[in-house]
Every structure is written in C-alpha cells, then in structure tokens.
Scaffold this motif. Structure first.
Motif, short mmCIF file in Angstrom:
data_model
loop_
_atom_site.label_atom_id
_atom_site.label_comp_id
_atom_site.label_asym_id
_atom_site.label_seq_id
_atom_site.Cartn_x
_atom_site.Cartn_y
_atom_site.Cartn_z
N ALA A 45 1.12 -1.25 0.11
CA ALA A 45 -0.31 -0.40 0.36
C ALA A 45 0.79 0.97 0.25
O ALA A 45 0.39 2.27 -0.65
N ASP A 46 2.08 0.93 0.23
CA ASP A 46 3.50 2.88 0.28
C ASP A 46 3.16 3.31 -0.84
O ASP A 46 3.64 2.18 -1.93
N ARG A 47 2.69 4.14 -1.71
CA ARG A 47 2.96 5.04 -2.35
C ARG A 47 4.04 5.89 -2.43
O ARG A 47 3.77 7.19 -2.73
N SER A 48 4.87 6.15 -1.14
CA SER A 48 5.61 6.57 -0.91
C SER A 48 6.30 7.26 -1.97
O SER A 48 6.77 8.70 -1.74
N LEU A 49 6.83 6.45 -2.52
CA LEU A 49 8.23 6.92 -3.52
C LEU A 49 7.44 7.91 -4.93
O LEU A 49 7.77 7.55 -6.35
N GLY A 50 5.87 7.73 -5.27
CA GLY A 50 5.28 7.36 -5.92
C GLY A 50 4.82 7.00 -7.33
O GLY A 50 4.54 6.92 -8.36
N ASP A 55 6.85 -6.64 -5.15
CA ASP A 55 5.29 -6.72 -4.73
C ASP A 55 5.95 -8.64 -4.19
O ASP A 55 6.83 -9.20 -4.72
N PRO A 56 6.48 -9.14 -2.86
CA PRO A 56 7.02 -9.50 -1.68
C PRO A 56 6.54 -11.40 -2.84
O PRO A 56 7.12 -11.70 -2.66
N ALA A 57 5.16 -11.40 -3.26
CA ALA A 57 4.83 -12.35 -3.23
C ALA A 57 4.91 -13.45 -4.83
O ALA A 57 5.13 -14.30 -5.01
N SER A 58 5.43 -12.40 -5.87
CA SER A 58 6.08 -11.98 -7.33
C SER A 58 7.11 -11.98 -7.65
O SER A 58 7.46 -12.34 -8.10
N ALA A 59 8.19 -11.01 -7.19
CA ALA A 59 8.71 -10.30 -7.75
C ALA A 59 10.12 -10.79 -7.32
O ALA A 59 9.69 -11.27 -6.36
N SER A 60 10.44 -11.13 -8.55
CA SER A 60 12.06 -12.36 -8.64
C SER A 60 13.27 -11.20 -7.73
O SER A 60 12.98 -10.17 -7.48
N PRO A 61 14.31 -11.84 -6.86
CA PRO A 61 15.19 -11.53 -6.49
C PRO A 61 15.93 -10.44 -7.34
O PRO A 61 16.79 -9.40 -7.12
N GLY A 62 15.53 -10.81 -8.40
CA GLY A 62 16.55 -10.04 -9.37
C GLY A 62 15.89 -8.45 -9.43
O GLY A 62 16.48 -7.12 -9.41
N ASP A 63 14.45 -8.85 -9.51
CA ASP A 63 13.74 -7.43 -9.73
C ASP A 63 13.42 -6.94 -8.69
O ASP A 63 14.01 -5.26 -8.58
N VAL A 64 13.69 -7.41 -7.09
CA VAL A 64 13.91 -6.40 -6.24
C VAL A 64 15.73 -5.96 -5.98
O VAL A 64 15.71 -4.38 -6.01
N ALA A 65 16.35 -6.45 -6.15
CA ALA A 65 17.38 -5.75 -6.51
C ALA A 65 17.56 -4.68 -7.11
O ALA A 65 18.72 -4.04 -7.38
N ALA A 66 16.99 -4.65 -8.92
CA ALA A 66 17.03 -4.04 -9.64
C ALA A 66 16.30 -2.35 -9.38
O ALA A 66 16.79 -1.63 -9.48
N PHE A 67 15.22 -2.59 -8.70
CA PHE A 67 14.36 -1.63 -8.21
C PHE A 67 15.74 -0.96 -6.86
O PHE A 67 15.37 -0.03 -6.76
N PHE A 68 15.31 -1.74 -5.54
CA PHE A 68 16.67 -0.83 -4.99
C PHE A 68 17.82 -0.57 -5.28
O PHE A 68 18.41 0.55 -5.25
N ALA A 69 18.17 -0.99 -6.48
CA ALA A 69 19.28 -0.16 -7.46
C ALA A 69 19.45 1.18 -7.95
O ALA A 69 19.73 1.85 -8.21
N SER A 70 17.69 1.69 -7.94
CA SER A 70 17.56 2.56 -9.10
C SER A 70 17.10 3.64 -7.78
O SER A 70 16.12 4.78 -8.35
N LEU A 71 17.04 3.56 -6.53
CA LEU A 71 16.63 4.65 -5.49
C LEU A 71 17.87 5.19 -4.90
O LEU A 71 18.92 4.61 -4.88
N THR A 72 17.65 6.62 -4.32
CA THR A 72 19.11 7.21 -4.05
C THR A 72 18.85 6.36 -2.59
O THR A 72 18.12 5.69 -2.05
N ALA A 73 20.40 6.79 -1.73
CA ALA A 73 20.45 6.38 -0.66
C ALA A 73 19.34 6.47 0.45
O ALA A 73 18.84 5.71 1.47
N THR A 74 18.81 7.59 0.45
CA THR A 74 17.88 8.10 0.77
C THR A 74 16.57 7.27 1.57
O THR A 74 15.91 7.11 2.10
N GLN A 75 16.44 7.21 -0.16
CA GLN A 75 15.30 6.43 -0.11
C GLN A 75 14.98 4.79 0.52
O GLN A 75 13.64 4.55 0.65
N GLY A 92 17.42 -9.86 -2.31
CA GLY A 92 17.59 -8.96 -3.31
C GLY A 92 18.10 -7.60 -2.93
O GLY A 92 18.10 -6.92 -3.75
N VAL A 93 17.29 -7.91 -1.45
CA VAL A 93 17.63 -6.08 -0.71
C VAL A 93 19.14 -6.17 -0.26
O VAL A 93 19.79 -7.04 -0.06
N PRO A 94 19.27 -5.40 -0.79
CA PRO A 94 21.72 -4.99 -0.46
C PRO A 94 20.91 -5.43 0.91
O PRO A 94 20.85 -5.47 1.90
#
Length: 331
Positions: A45-50, A55-75, A92-94
């Motif tokens: 439900a979190d939309r803080s990043l716009g 989705d933890p139920a369906s996203a692959s670890p590779g997808d999770v890693a790529a998502f976190f790589a797209s964020l700033t350290a603050t985010q 997939g989270v660092p």
C-alpha cells in the motif's frame, strides 16, 4: 513382484527402525511457513515513492535488486525504517540494508550481529552471516536439519562459526535456518512436505545472493537439510552441495539431482542415521544414501566425526575437508 516385495519390506523396516530410534510420537506435525514476509500488506500500500514497490509475493530477487538499485540512499533507508520486516526478509534487498532492517526489528538482540533474515512467524526463522558477504570471494551456507528454529538457532550458528574459523575467514559463512524444520523424528522427518517448502525458500535465497552480487554458494546440508538441498538442487544457484549425516536426498544418484554443482557426501561410522534404511516408498523415506559409492557423490572423510552432529567439530578431518570445499580448494 519380487522387487515390489523387497521395497515394501524395506519401507516397513525403515518405519520400525525410526520408531525404535526415537519413536514416531516424539515428532509434532508442523505447518510450513510460506509466502511473503509479515508487513507485506502495508508494503504493497506504500506509495511514498510515487510508484508501486515490488510485490514480495511475485517479484524475483533480481527484480527486487534492480528496484533498490534505482533508489537513492535516502529512499532506501526510508523504506527500511517504514517496513523493516519486509526489507529484512526480502531476497534481493542489498545486504547492508537487510542487516539494518533486522537490527531495527530485533533491537538489542542484534547488537553486533549480521542478521540477514528474521521471520517471527511460527517457531521463528533466522539467518546470520559470518564474514563479509559483500566482498568474500567464496560463500558457504549451512542448511540444518530437524529441531532448528529461532530458539535453537545456536546449534546452526555454531556449525557456521566453526566452518568460518576453519577457512581462516576467507569464506563468508551463512547459518540459514530459513525454513520450517521437523520437530523430533515423527512423520514430518520421514516425509518430504517440509523439505519441499524449504527447497523453494532455499532456491529463492540463493537467487537473492546472486542478485546482490555475492559469490555462488556452497551448500552444506545436514541431516533433513540434505533432503531440502536434494529437492532444491536443480534450481539452486550453488557451486557445491555437501550432504552430511543424510537420510537421503530424494534422488537415485547424483545425475538424478540435475545440478551442475559438485556433489559431496559424508557419513560418520557412529552416526545413528546409518540405522535408517535408505528407501522411498509411498512418501515414506528419502531414498538412496548419498554416501554410498553407487550414488556417485565425491566422498568426504568422516571416520573421526562423532555421532550425528560432530562433523564440524574442530580438529576433525571432516571439518578440514569442508573448509577446503568452502574455500574452493577441494578437487
């Protein structure tokens, strides 16, 4: 017909031996913990990043890693602060962020420890790292057997520490109590239901290591944990699979595991697991002995390992061999 009768007799014998060893009644049926981590609904439900979070139920670890790589350290740190149970358990989270998330969840219980996962559901699951997982050229994962959970985790962490010290710190070693293990030697231990659920979690875990840039893991699989590794072998991203004190891997031989990993096996002469016949019939038992010559695994010396839990005891030839495998030096 004669073959069927021999198999049936072996299955009955297996039941008799295990019952005589500890008793079926000593086991308590377990429901495996599966699915996404606690706090997933709030995460979704979190939309803080716009935008939607993976989705933890369906996203692959590779997808999770790529998502976190797209964020700033603050985010990244903001997500950890808002959703520590998800961030701390999501493959997939660092690595550093997972340590931070689980330190928040466990507070003082995590002081100075590198907790890679903590799931409080059921009997609790815990994963801890010894060494520098981000920089280590080699990684080893201890996959334990029955009776291991958050309360008894020290048994697995002791194995991991022993292996880490035996490699002189050259290998990052992970104590992975990341699945619901059997309790006692009841039907759960003699069947594959918990191992199947555990294998799915182990495959995702190894995929997560790869997605975050860690070295390919060597899996050290003890007792019922070797059943988990056997079922995960064809998908797990592993350099080596080591079965020790194994009741079977639900495979006829190494080829049946369908893995490119090197497969090793050790069984101590005084290990009580040798009294359990290696059969699989009508869901009972775990099949052929990985330490038998006909299985085709590379043999690991175990003559000086004591009992069912002494394989990683300091000074044993088994621990020295395990350390060589973990360092990538064994052939």
């Amino acid at each position: 017909m004669r073959r069927f009768r021999r198999t049936l007799v072996a299955a009955v014998l297996a039941t008799t031996v295990v019952a005589g060893t500890a008793g079926w009644a000593s086991g308590t049926a377990q429901t495996p913990v599966t699915g996404p981590p606690p706090g997933t609904a709030e995460w979704r439900a979190d939309r803080s990043l716009g935008r939607e979070l993976p989705d933890p139920a369906s996203a692959s670890p590779g997808d999770v890693a790529a998502f976190f790589a797209s964020l700033t350290a603050t985010q990244q740190r903001a997500l950890v602060a808002r959703h520590p149970l998800v961030a701390g358990n999501l493959d997939g989270v660092p690595v550093a962020l997972r340590y931070e998330a689980n330190a928040r969840t466990l507070r003082s219980d995590a002081d100075g420890r590198q907790i890679l996962a903590y799931d409080p559901r059921g009997r609790g699951q815990l994963v801890e790292v010894y060494g520098d997982l981000d920089r280590a050229r080699r990684v080893a994962v201890i996959v334990p057997g029955s009776d291991i959970d958050a309360r008894t985790f020290d048994r697995t962490s002791a194995m991991a520490r022993s292996l880490y010290e035996a490699t002189d710190g050259a290998t990052a070693v992970i104590a992975w109590a990341g699945y619901t293990t059997p309790v006692g030697l009841g039907l759960d231990a003699a069947t594959g239901g918990l191992a199947e659920a555990g294998a799915e979690r182990l495959v995702r875990f190894t995929d997560g290591l790869t997605a975050t840039g860690a070295a390919k893991a060597a899996l050290f699989c003890h007792s019922y944990g070797s059943v988990v590794c056997g079922l995960a072998a064809h998908e797990a991203d592993a350099s080596d699979i080591v079965a020790f004190g194994s009741p079977g891997m639900r495979a006829d031989d190494v080829a049946d595991l369908r893995t490119n990993a090197r497969v090793w096996a050790a069984k101590a002469p005084a290990d009580w697991i040798s009294k359990v016949p290696n059969v699989e019939f009508a869901g009972l038992g775990h099949g052929n002995d990985p330490a038998a010559p006909e299985f085709g695994a590379r043999r690991v010396p175990a003559a000086d390992a004591e009992g069912h839990t002494g394989y990683l005891a300091p000074g044993t030839s088994t621990l020295r061999a395990f350390a060589a495998i973990a360092r990538g030096e064994a052939r």
